[in-house]
Design a protein around this motif. Structure first.
Motif, PDB file in Angstrom:
ATOM      1  N   VAL A  12     -13.240  -5.336  -3.275  1.00  0.00           N
ATOM      2  CA  VAL A  12     -12.133  -6.082  -3.875  1.00  0.00           C
ATOM      3  C   VAL A  12     -11.340  -6.719  -2.740  1.00  0.00           C
ATOM      4  O   VAL A  12     -11.062  -6.089  -1.720  1.00  0.00           O
ATOM      5  N   LYS A  13     -10.966  -7.969  -2.913  1.00  0.00           N
ATOM      6  CA  LYS A  13     -10.275  -8.688  -1.847  1.00  0.00           C
ATOM      7  C   LYS A  13      -8.918  -8.046  -1.555  1.00  0.00           C
ATOM      8  O   LYS A  13      -8.292  -7.429  -2.422  1.00  0.00           O
ATOM      9  N   THR A  14      -8.474  -8.211  -0.316  1.00  0.00           N
ATOM     10  CA  THR A  14      -7.199  -7.644   0.105  1.00  0.00           C
ATOM     11  C   THR A  14      -6.141  -8.730   0.307  1.00  0.00           C
ATOM     12  O   THR A  14      -4.959  -8.456   0.188  1.00  0.00           O
TER      13      THR A  14
ATOM     14  N   ASP B 268       0.106 -16.162   1.137  1.00  0.00           N
ATOM     15  CA  ASP B 268      -1.079 -15.306   1.087  1.00  0.00           C
ATOM     16  C   ASP B 268      -0.604 -13.908   1.435  1.00  0.00           C
ATOM     17  O   ASP B 268      -0.100 -13.667   2.533  1.00  0.00           O
ATOM     18  N   ARG B 269      -0.728 -12.974   0.505  1.00  0.00           N
ATOM     19  CA  ARG B 269      -0.206 -11.622   0.679  1.00  0.00           C
ATOM     20  C   ARG B 269      -1.338 -10.638   0.913  1.00  0.00           C
ATOM     21  O   ARG B 269      -2.353 -10.639   0.219  1.00  0.00           O
TER      22      ARG B 269
ATOM     23  N   ARG C  51      -5.170  -1.817  -8.472  1.00  0.00           N
ATOM     24  CA  ARG C  51      -3.800  -2.246  -8.785  1.00  0.00           C
ATOM     25  C   ARG C  51      -3.424  -3.552  -8.090  1.00  0.00           C
ATOM     26  O   ARG C  51      -2.319  -4.040  -8.279  1.00  0.00           O
ATOM     27  N   ARG C  52      -4.295  -4.100  -7.323  1.00  0.00           N
ATOM     28  CA  ARG C  52      -3.967  -5.322  -6.574  1.00  0.00           C
ATOM     29  C   ARG C  52      -3.818  -6.533  -7.478  1.00  0.00           C
ATOM     30  O   ARG C  52      -2.887  -7.317  -7.326  1.00  0.00           O
ATOM     31  N   ALA C  53      -4.706  -6.726  -8.435  1.00  0.00           N
ATOM     32  CA  ALA C  53      -4.670  -7.915  -9.292  1.00  0.00           C
ATOM     33  C   ALA C  53      -3.389  -7.940 -10.125  1.00  0.00           C
ATOM     34  O   ALA C  53      -2.730  -8.982 -10.239  1.00  0.00           O
TER      35      ALA C  53
ATOM     36  N   LEU D 247       3.755 -10.615  -8.623  1.00  0.00           N
ATOM     37  CA  LEU D 247       4.360 -11.359  -7.520  1.00  0.00           C
ATOM     38  C   LEU D 247       4.499 -12.842  -7.850  1.00  0.00           C
ATOM     39  O   LEU D 247       5.471 -13.486  -7.443  1.00  0.00           O
ATOM     40  N   ALA D 248       3.564 -13.376  -8.617  1.00  0.00           N
ATOM     41  CA  ALA D 248       3.609 -14.793  -8.983  1.00  0.00           C
ATOM     42  C   ALA D 248       4.812 -15.097  -9.891  1.00  0.00           C
ATOM     43  O   ALA D 248       5.260 -16.240  -9.946  1.00  0.00           O
TER      44      ALA D 248
END
Length: 165
Positions: A3-5, A18-19, A28-30, A36-37
């Motif tokens: 999963v991307k960071t 870019d966070r 929980r990242r997505a 955040l958006a």
């Protein structure tokens, strides 16, 4: 594929960032990126918070000035003596004395069963206390306790005509 960071965020203020969300669990990242958006970027959030603090400080200063003027006018109207203490304590004490006595009058005379004659005796007793610190200390007291508090005041809270006493 992991999963991307690093997540691209288009903030509600219109800024893009870019966070790095690698400190969060992958599942929980997505959801966090989506949240955040809906928020302002850090720079806009800080700027609006600073502006809010300045607005709050200006409002508070204006409000205190209004309370001070009202309390001083009340003190003159009801022939309250000047208070003793530092400049800051005196101005605060004048406001506290006004608030304490007004609350006690409302509770004891307007809503209670204390007569105007009895209240005048309480008010006269209050006039004898000129130490600003005493009034500041009583600012959170219950209105019904005023008579007892006035009786408990010591000689240090009342002026004396003998300056060498």
């Amino acid at each position: 594929m992991p999963v991307k960071t690093i997540w691209p965020i288009d903030h509600s203020c219109g800024h893009h960032s870019d966070r790095d969300l690698s400190g969060r669990p992958a599942d929980r990242r997505a959801g966090f990126a989506e949240w955040l958006a809906t928020q302002e970027c850090t720079a806009c959030w800080s700027a609006s918070r600073e502006a809010n603090e300045q607005d709050k400080a200006a409002w508070l200063e204006t409000r205190r000035a209004e309370e001070q003027a009202e309390s001083e006018a009340w003190s003159q109207q009801y022939r309250m003596p000047p208070l003793e203490g530092t400049e800051r304590a005196v101005s605060w004490g004048v406001r506290c004395r006004h608030q304490v006595l007004a609350a006690a009058y409302t509770a004891q005379v307007v809503q209670g069963d204390t007569s105007e004659v009895d209240w005048e005796a309480i008010e006269e007793s209050a006039r004898t206390i000129t130490r600003a610190g005493w009034w500041i200390d009583q600012r959170s007291s219950e209105p019904e306790d005023l008579h007892e508090l006035l009786q408990a005041a010591t000689a240090a809270d009342r002026p004396t005509e003998n300056p060498y006493f």
